[in-house]
Design a protein around this motif. Structure first.
Motif, mmCIF file in Angstrom:
data_model
loop_
_atom_site.group_PDB
_atom_site.id
_atom_site.type_symbol
_atom_site.label_atom_id
_atom_site.label_comp_id
_atom_site.label_asym_id
_atom_site.label_seq_id
_atom_site.Cartn_x
_atom_site.Cartn_y
_atom_site.Cartn_z
ATOM 1 N N LYS A 114 -12.683 -4.524 -1.216
ATOM 2 C CA LYS A 114 -11.559 -3.599 -1.177
ATOM 3 C C LYS A 114 -11.768 -2.343 -2.010
ATOM 4 O O LYS A 114 -10.833 -1.834 -2.624
ATOM 5 C CB LYS A 114 -10.285 -4.302 -1.652
ATOM 6 N N LEU A 132 0.809 -1.222 0.000
ATOM 7 C CA LEU A 132 0.000 0.000 0.000
ATOM 8 C C LEU A 132 0.843 1.273 0.000
ATOM 9 O O LEU A 132 0.353 2.338 -0.363
ATOM 10 C CB LEU A 132 -0.908 0.030 1.232
ATOM 11 N N GLY A 163 -4.109 4.219 0.228
ATOM 12 C CA GLY A 163 -4.079 3.108 1.184
ATOM 13 C C GLY A 163 -3.283 3.430 2.426
ATOM 14 O O GLY A 163 -3.789 3.370 3.540
ATOM 15 N N ALA A 164 -2.012 3.754 2.222
ATOM 16 C CA ALA A 164 -1.138 3.989 3.376
ATOM 17 C C ALA A 164 -1.165 5.461 3.759
ATOM 18 O O ALA A 164 -1.268 6.315 2.896
ATOM 19 C CB ALA A 164 0.291 3.586 3.012
ATOM 20 N N GLU A 190 0.062 8.131 0.528
ATOM 21 C CA GLU A 190 0.607 7.834 -0.802
ATOM 22 C C GLU A 190 -0.199 8.570 -1.871
ATOM 23 O O GLU A 190 -1.300 9.053 -1.604
ATOM 24 C CB GLU A 190 0.528 6.330 -1.050
ATOM 25 N N LYS A 191 0.357 8.626 -3.074
ATOM 26 C CA LYS A 191 -0.377 9.220 -4.202
ATOM 27 C C LYS A 191 -0.616 8.109 -5.215
ATOM 28 O O LYS A 191 0.245 7.814 -6.051
ATOM 29 C CB LYS A 191 0.454 10.335 -4.828
ATOM 30 N N PRO A 192 -1.777 7.461 -5.144
ATOM 31 C CA PRO A 192 -2.007 6.285 -6.001
ATOM 32 C C PRO A 192 -1.949 6.636 -7.492
ATOM 33 O O PRO A 192 -2.457 7.669 -7.912
ATOM 34 C CB PRO A 192 -3.401 5.810 -5.613
ATOM 35 N N VAL A 193 -1.338 5.738 -8.244
ATOM 36 C CA VAL A 193 -1.291 5.889 -9.697
ATOM 37 C C VAL A 193 -2.476 5.124 -10.275
ATOM 38 O O VAL A 193 -2.664 3.959 -9.965
ATOM 39 C CB VAL A 193 0.026 5.314 -10.259
ATOM 40 N N ILE A 237 -3.776 -6.382 -1.708
ATOM 41 C CA ILE A 237 -5.162 -6.852 -1.591
ATOM 42 C C ILE A 237 -5.193 -8.379 -1.532
ATOM 43 O O ILE A 237 -5.899 -8.981 -0.726
ATOM 44 C CB ILE A 237 -6.006 -6.334 -2.769
ATOM 45 N N ILE A 279 -9.487 0.478 -1.042
ATOM 46 C CA ILE A 279 -8.060 0.411 -1.352
ATOM 47 C C ILE A 279 -7.806 0.754 -2.812
ATOM 48 O O ILE A 279 -6.879 1.483 -3.134
ATOM 49 C CB ILE A 279 -7.505 -0.993 -1.034
ATOM 50 N N GLY A 294 2.166 3.430 -3.824
ATOM 51 C CA GLY A 294 1.340 4.159 -4.785
ATOM 52 C C GLY A 294 1.162 3.421 -6.099
ATOM 53 O O GLY A 294 0.395 3.846 -6.958
ATOM 54 N N SER A 295 1.869 2.316 -6.294
ATOM 55 C CA SER A 295 1.779 1.578 -7.554
ATOM 56 C C SER A 295 0.558 0.652 -7.550
ATOM 57 O O SER A 295 0.268 0.020 -6.535
ATOM 58 C CB SER A 295 3.047 0.745 -7.746
ATOM 59 N N PRO A 296 -0.159 0.545 -8.679
ATOM 60 C CA PRO A 296 -1.298 -0.388 -8.718
ATOM 61 C C PRO A 296 -0.865 -1.847 -8.593
ATOM 62 O O PRO A 296 -1.608 -2.665 -8.076
ATOM 63 C CB PRO A 296 -1.946 -0.118 -10.084
ATOM 64 N N TYR A 297 0.339 -2.187 -9.066
ATOM 65 C CA TYR A 297 0.808 -3.575 -8.969
ATOM 66 C C TYR A 297 0.988 -3.981 -7.514
ATOM 67 O O TYR A 297 0.536 -5.043 -7.079
ATOM 68 C CB TYR A 297 2.138 -3.739 -9.713
ATOM 69 N N LYS A 300 -0.314 -2.579 -5.002
ATOM 70 C CA LYS A 300 -1.604 -2.480 -4.312
ATOM 71 C C LYS A 300 -2.410 -3.763 -4.481
ATOM 72 O O LYS A 300 -3.002 -4.263 -3.534
ATOM 73 C CB LYS A 300 -2.369 -1.279 -4.858
ATOM 74 N N PHE A 301 -2.395 -4.325 -5.692
ATOM 75 C CA PHE A 301 -3.119 -5.575 -5.890
ATOM 76 C C PHE A 301 -2.449 -6.727 -5.139
ATOM 77 O O PHE A 301 -3.126 -7.638 -4.661
ATOM 78 C CB PHE A 301 -3.276 -5.877 -7.385
#
Lengths: 286, 213
Positions: B180, A106, B188-189, B42-45, A118, B183, A109-112, A114-115
């Protein structure tokens, strides 16, 4: 304290060596030459000297802190093992490792990642069999102290002979945390490296060290709790054998989908819970 | 002139329960409270599907402040839950954690996230019934809620333990988090991470309680 520090250094190198053996065995089964068994040690040294920074998108403090937390969790777990402390504490450290995986994923910040994070939460079903393992061990031995369990086995019989489902549960836990395993959905290739994709350079080296400690601690706990205290040289041989057996499974089993991972772990959880209840009832009646 | 004490709040039931195990959990919760205080989100992409483009999400300052407050409060409630030696206080802290977790999620102005918060709210509300029922059955059958005393006397009915377990699973919400939405659509963080920290620590403390009493 100096003995523990030396033990810690040994555990890091031996854990990394186990990871190297793991890769080598998988490669040989798949008819590839594979890397030398000390490759993970070389990797960790190499990452230590690579350029390291923090991604612009990350929650910067968390991104760094979570790596230190990972090291802290498994160093503490190793200390509990070293002192023959509580099995419940090892269980707690293992659960806190889940937070580490989640936080690593988490924070970047990367979607990879993040998944990956999860999927780490989704695979929480894997933790419940470990709880049943702890409960079953307590039902048989009447103690949760690792040294107490080893003493009980010395006086009676190795637990693997009388509590096989509990041993399988702990084995599945080790398998679920092994690289390239059927349950390793949190670092699946479609997510690049999953939850730790964005931790590179020095951060990756530190995470490698934490994961090496994790492997060392989990396999050691498995041996002590289910086989008993062994001479150090035999202990190391059995550790390598356990790792090789896991490598065989990883090499011959495709990575499952997240759905199937959760399904299989849940089915095993139900089975082992029923086993735990039956054992509790039987031993209460005796 | 001497000031008079107007009222005394009886905190006598706030029994601490210090063991190696609870100290580890307490320290872990404390670390994450400190991280919630000092970390920025964080700054989600976000990837734009069908293109090579991506966007960077910034968390608005007011949202960040509210989530940070909720996360810190949740962390403190978690510290209370893992340290208390009284089952009633444990259930109170558990219910408190459930409400604060919803607060962290519900702060995000996104219909998917708010929908998830609504679902979690329902689960948390339902979770309070078995949670407090478990505590009520324990006090009715044993006459005490002190973990110290119950560890010696035992006699806690299995049904009460099961109800506590179900209640904590409801409050902690972890098993219900498969969707989720919060998320994938919000930062998230470190704030949403606190939800998982609190639920896991709550569960770990419950395990210790169930094995002790």
């Amino acid at each position: 304290m100096i003995e523990f520090i030396l033990f810690l250094i040994f555990a890091v190198f031996f854990g990394l060596l186990l990871h190297g053996i793991h890769r080598k065995v998988i490669a040989r089964i798949q008819k590839r030459p594979g890397p030398p068994i000390w490759q993970e040690i070389l990797h960790t040294l190499k990452f230590s000297f690579k350029q390291t920074w923090i991604p612009k998108t990350a929650s910067q403090v968390m991104y760094v802190a979570i790596v230190l937390i990972a090291i802290g969790i498994w160093t503490s777990a190793l200390y509990v093992l070293w002192t023959g402390g509580s099995l419940l504490l090892i269980f707690a450290f293992y659960m806190l490792h889940k937070i580490m995986e989640h936080g690593t994923g988490l924070s970047s910040g990367s979607p990879y990642t993040k998944f990956g994070a999860i999927r780490s939460v989704m695979s929480a079903a894997a933790e419940l069999p470990l709880l049943v393992t702890v409960a079953v061990v307590y039902i048989f031995t009447g103690t949760l102290s690792i040294s107490g369990i080893a003493a009980w086995e010395w006086a009676n019989v190795p637990l693997i002979g009388i509590a096989l489902p509990a041993a399988i549960s702990l084995y599945l836990i080790i398998l679920s945390k092994a690289h390239y395993g059927p349950f390793s959905v949190i670092e699946a290739k479609e997510l690049v490296s999953g939850y730790w994709t964005e931790h590179f350079g020095g951060w990756r080296a530190l995470l490698n060290i934490a994961l090496a400690l994790k492997t060392f601690v989990l396999i050691s706990v498995f041996i002590v709790v289910f086989l008993g205290a062994l001479p150090w040289w035999l202990f190391l041989i059995v550790m390598v054998l356990v790792m090789i057996s896991i490598s065989f499974i990883c090499a011959t089993t495709p990575m499952l989908t997240p759905y199937n991972t959760v399904l299989i772990q849940t089915i095993w959880t139900v089975f082992v819970c029923v086993y735990g209840v039956i054992m509790w009832m039987v031993l209460s009646c005796l | 002139m001497m000031e008079e004490i107007l009222v005394t709040i009886p905190f006598g039931d706030m029994v601490h329960y210090l063991s190696e195990y609870t100290i580890v959990l307490f320290a872990f919760a404390a670390i994450f409270v400190i991280l919630a205080v000092i970390s920025l989100p964080e700054k989600p992409v976000d990837i734009a599907f069908g293109t090579d483009g991506y966007t960077l999400k910034e968390t608005p300052a007011n949202l960040m402040k509210f989530q940070r407050f909720m996360a810190i409060a949740c962390g403190i409630a978690t510290m209370g839950a893992v340290m208390t030696g009284d089952i009633f206080n444990f259930t109170l802290f558990a219910a408190f954690i459930g409400v604060l977790n919803i607060g962290i999620v519900a702060a995000v102005k996104n219909k998917h996230v708010l929908s998830a918060a609504f679902s979690y709210g329902l689960v948390v509300m339902m979770g309070t019934v078995p949670l407090f029922s478990g505590a009520a059955i324990i006090v009715a059958t044993t006459g005490t809620l002190s973990i110290w005393e119950l560890a010696v006397s035992g006699g806690v009915p299995v049904i009460a333990k099961l109800l506590l377990l179900i209640g904590v699973l409801g409050e902690g919400m972890a098993p219900f988090y498969i969707g989720k939405a919060e998320i994938t659509r919000a930062s998230g963080a470190p704030y949403i991470l606190m939800i998982h920290v609190s639920s896991l620590l709550l569960f770990l403390r419950l395990v210790e309680i169930l094995l002790t009493v």
